[in-house]
Motif scaffolding. Structure first.
Motif: not given
Length: 100
Positions: A1-2, A5, A8-9
């Motif tokens: 998940m990280s 994330l 996405q960033i």
């Protein structure tokens, strides 16, 4: 998940970089337009200055024309008076000649 994330960033950062780049281009274009406007204003100021000089010259010419017209009117009045006097003298002379 990280990992998702983080991806996405990174994608969002790329989008922000693209937007910043676009804004820089727009600012550059605006600067060019402002420079053009400043040049146009400078040209207009020069034209206005030239027009002011022409108007001053026309006013000076108008003053001279008015002075000449006044002089002509004065001379015309003198000629009119002399013509009247000459006509009167001629009439008297003709009258005296007719009596003879």
């Amino acid at each position: 998940m990280s990992e998702v994330l983080l991806q996405q960033i990174l994608n969002e950062m790329k989008g922000i970089k693209t937007e910043v780049s676009d804004i820089k281009i727009e600012v550059s274009n605006i600067k060019v337009e402002i420079s053009d406007i400043k040049n146009d204003i400078s040209d207009l100021k020069n034209e206005v200055s030239g027009i002011k000089n022409e108007v001053t010259g026309i006013k000076d010419e108008q003053k001279l024309t008015n002075e000449r017209l006044t002089s002509i009117e004065s001379k015309q009045e003198i000629i009119y008076k002399h013509t009247g006097t000459l006509t009167e003298t001629q009439s008297k002379s003709l009258s005296l000649l007719e009596r003879l």
